[in-house]
Design an enzyme around this catalytic site. Structure first.
Site, PDB file in Angstrom:
ATOM      1  CD1 TRP A  17      -1.940   2.300   1.498  1.00 49.57           C
ATOM      2  CD2 TRP A  17      -3.311   0.770   0.613  1.00 49.57           C
ATOM      3  NE1 TRP A  17      -3.140   2.909   1.224  1.00 49.57           N
ATOM      4  CE2 TRP A  17      -3.999   1.990   0.688  1.00 49.57           C
ATOM      5  CE3 TRP A  17      -3.975  -0.361   0.090  1.00 49.57           C
ATOM      6  CZ2 TRP A  17      -5.324   2.139   0.264  1.00 49.57           C
ATOM      7  CZ3 TRP A  17      -5.284  -0.215  -0.322  1.00 49.57           C
ATOM      8  CH2 TRP A  17      -5.944   1.021  -0.236  1.00 49.57           C
ATOM      9  CG  HIS A  47      -3.513  -4.023   6.179  1.00 48.13           C
ATOM     10  ND1 HIS A  47      -4.844  -4.359   6.147  1.00 48.13           N
ATOM     11  CD2 HIS A  47      -3.248  -3.557   7.424  1.00 48.13           C
ATOM     12  CE1 HIS A  47      -5.377  -4.087   7.328  1.00 48.13           C
ATOM     13  NE2 HIS A  47      -4.431  -3.597   8.120  1.00 48.13           N
ATOM     14  CG  HIS A  51      -4.261  -8.176   4.052  1.00 52.85           C
ATOM     15  ND1 HIS A  51      -4.019  -7.659   2.802  1.00 52.85           N
ATOM     16  CD2 HIS A  51      -5.092  -7.276   4.661  1.00 52.85           C
ATOM     17  CE1 HIS A  51      -4.639  -6.506   2.662  1.00 52.85           C
ATOM     18  NE2 HIS A  51      -5.314  -6.251   3.771  1.00 52.85           N
ATOM     19  CG  ASP A  53      -8.937  -5.290   5.911  1.00 53.32           C
ATOM     20  OD1 ASP A  53      -7.725  -5.514   5.722  1.00 53.32           O
ATOM     21  OD2 ASP A  53      -9.618  -4.516   5.197  1.00 53.32           O
ATOM     22  CG  HIS A  57      -7.554  -1.897   8.615  1.00 50.09           C
ATOM     23  ND1 HIS A  57      -6.329  -1.256   8.646  1.00 50.09           N
ATOM     24  CD2 HIS A  57      -7.926  -1.914   7.304  1.00 50.09           C
ATOM     25  CE1 HIS A  57      -5.987  -0.908   7.417  1.00 50.09           C
ATOM     26  NE2 HIS A  57      -6.929  -1.281   6.596  1.00 50.09           N
ATOM     27  CG  HIS A 159     -12.742  -1.226   4.535  1.00 50.74           C
ATOM     28  ND1 HIS A 159     -12.382  -0.661   3.340  1.00 50.74           N
ATOM     29  CD2 HIS A 159     -11.793  -2.155   4.814  1.00 50.74           C
ATOM     30  CE1 HIS A 159     -11.249  -1.228   2.916  1.00 50.74           C
ATOM     31  NE2 HIS A 159     -10.869  -2.136   3.787  1.00 50.74           N
ATOM     32  CD  GLU A 171      -8.748  -5.378   2.000  1.00 51.06           C
ATOM     33  OE1 GLU A 171      -9.580  -4.459   1.883  1.00 51.06           O
ATOM     34  OE2 GLU A 171      -7.751  -5.280   2.738  1.00 51.06           O
TER      35      GLU A 171
HETATM   36  N1  KYN Z   1      -2.136  -0.169   4.684  1.00 45.95           N
HETATM   37  C1  KYN Z   1      -2.754   1.030   4.564  1.00 45.95           C
HETATM   38  C2  KYN Z   1      -2.073   2.193   4.865  1.00 45.95           C
HETATM   39  C3  KYN Z   1      -2.709   3.412   4.765  1.00 45.95           C
HETATM   40  C4  KYN Z   1      -4.005   3.441   4.393  1.00 45.95           C
HETATM   41  C5  KYN Z   1      -4.704   2.318   4.091  1.00 45.95           C
HETATM   42  C6  KYN Z   1      -4.092   1.090   4.187  1.00 45.95           C
HETATM   43  C7  KYN Z   1      -4.811  -0.140   3.883  1.00 45.95           C
HETATM   44  O1  KYN Z   1      -4.293  -1.190   4.103  1.00 45.95           O
HETATM   45  C8  KYN Z   1      -6.185  -0.083   3.333  1.00 45.95           C
HETATM   46  C9  KYN Z   1      -6.656  -1.324   2.617  1.00 45.95           C
HETATM   47  N2  KYN Z   1      -8.049  -1.223   2.367  1.00 45.95           N
HETATM   48  C10 KYN Z   1      -6.447  -2.564   3.387  1.00 45.95           C
HETATM   49  O2  KYN Z   1      -7.235  -2.841   4.281  1.00 45.95           O
HETATM   50  O3  KYN Z   1      -5.545  -3.345   3.093  1.00 45.95           O
HETATM   51 ZN    ZN Z   2      -9.207  -3.339   3.676  1.00 45.56          ZN
HETATM   52 ZN    ZN Z   3      -6.285  -4.705   4.553  1.00 49.62          ZN
END
Ligand code: KYN
Ligand code: ZN
Ligand code: ZN
Length: 207
Positions: A17, A47, A51, A53, A57, A159, A171
């Protein structure tokens, strides 16, 4: 029984990410030093790659990884094919899809084409889909993209809506080679006591 590995490989340089911790594996205590064994060390975001959630989170009062019911992550799952150009996944896209008796649904979009780079644009889940899926009896949804919301979303409506409807999130699966249909899914999170997420080894089995 056939096993299909639907997990992303965990390897240095893999996409993460934007702004998140890079994945790093190294042999930190090699045989030459320890006298008997190679011992590795990992640095990674919760993440990373394929993975799950935990609600914590995106909700400070939400459940942690260790509080999740493991039954969610083992059992029958249906893989549903969706077109890769799809903008978002809404009730409209699923109205012809049979979800009767399904508790775990995996959406195969193949929208993440180059697995070596993080995708800029992904199909997302329309928040209105969550109550629809819940009414069908769905408890877990999995996707082959890294989020159920758009990458730039801060409110994370999908989410939240999924969580409010008792649906858990898996995810960044790899589903390109999977023929749509029914399988047994196994994708167990690590016993991270306080975890907000956890990498999983996700597999599908079929007799
Ligand atoms: N790692 C991050 C860092 C900053 C902002 C979002 C994420 C996420 O991981 C969001 C994603 N929807 C997730 O659940 O994997
Ligand atoms: Zn997510
Ligand atoms: Zn995630």
């Amino acid at each position: 029984m056939r096993i299909f590995d639907i997990s992303r490989k965990l390897v240095n340089g893999m996409p993460v990410w934007p702004g998140d911790t890079a994945f790093q594996y190294e042999v930190s205590w090699p045989m030459e030093e320890s006298g008997s064994v190679n011992v590795g060390r990992l640095e990674l975001s919760t993440h990373t790659g394929t993975h799950v959630d935990a609600p914590f989170h995106f909700d400070n009062d939400g459940k942690r990884i260790s509080e999740l019911d493991l039954n969610l992550y083992i059992g029958p799952a249906r893989v549903i094919d969706l077109p890769p150009e799809i903008e978002s996944i809404s009730i409209e896209e699923l109205k012809e899809v049979d979800l009767d008796g399904v508790t775990r649904v995996l959406f195969r979009t193949c929208a993440w084409k180059n697995g070596t780079v993080f995708p800029e644009k992904i199909p997302h889940i329309e928040p209105e889909l969550a109550p629809y899926l819940a009414k069908k009896g769905i408890r877990l949804i999995g996707l082959d993209v890294p989020s159920v919301d758009p990458i730039d979303s801060k409110e994370l409506p999908a989410h939240h809506s999924l969580n409010e409807n008792g649906i858990h999130i898996l995810e960044s699966l790899i589903l390109d080679k999977i023929v749509p249909g029914d399988y047994e899914l196994i994708a167990l999170p690590l016993p991270l006591v306080e975890g907000d997420g956890s990498p999983v080894r996700a597999i599908l089995r079929q007799w």
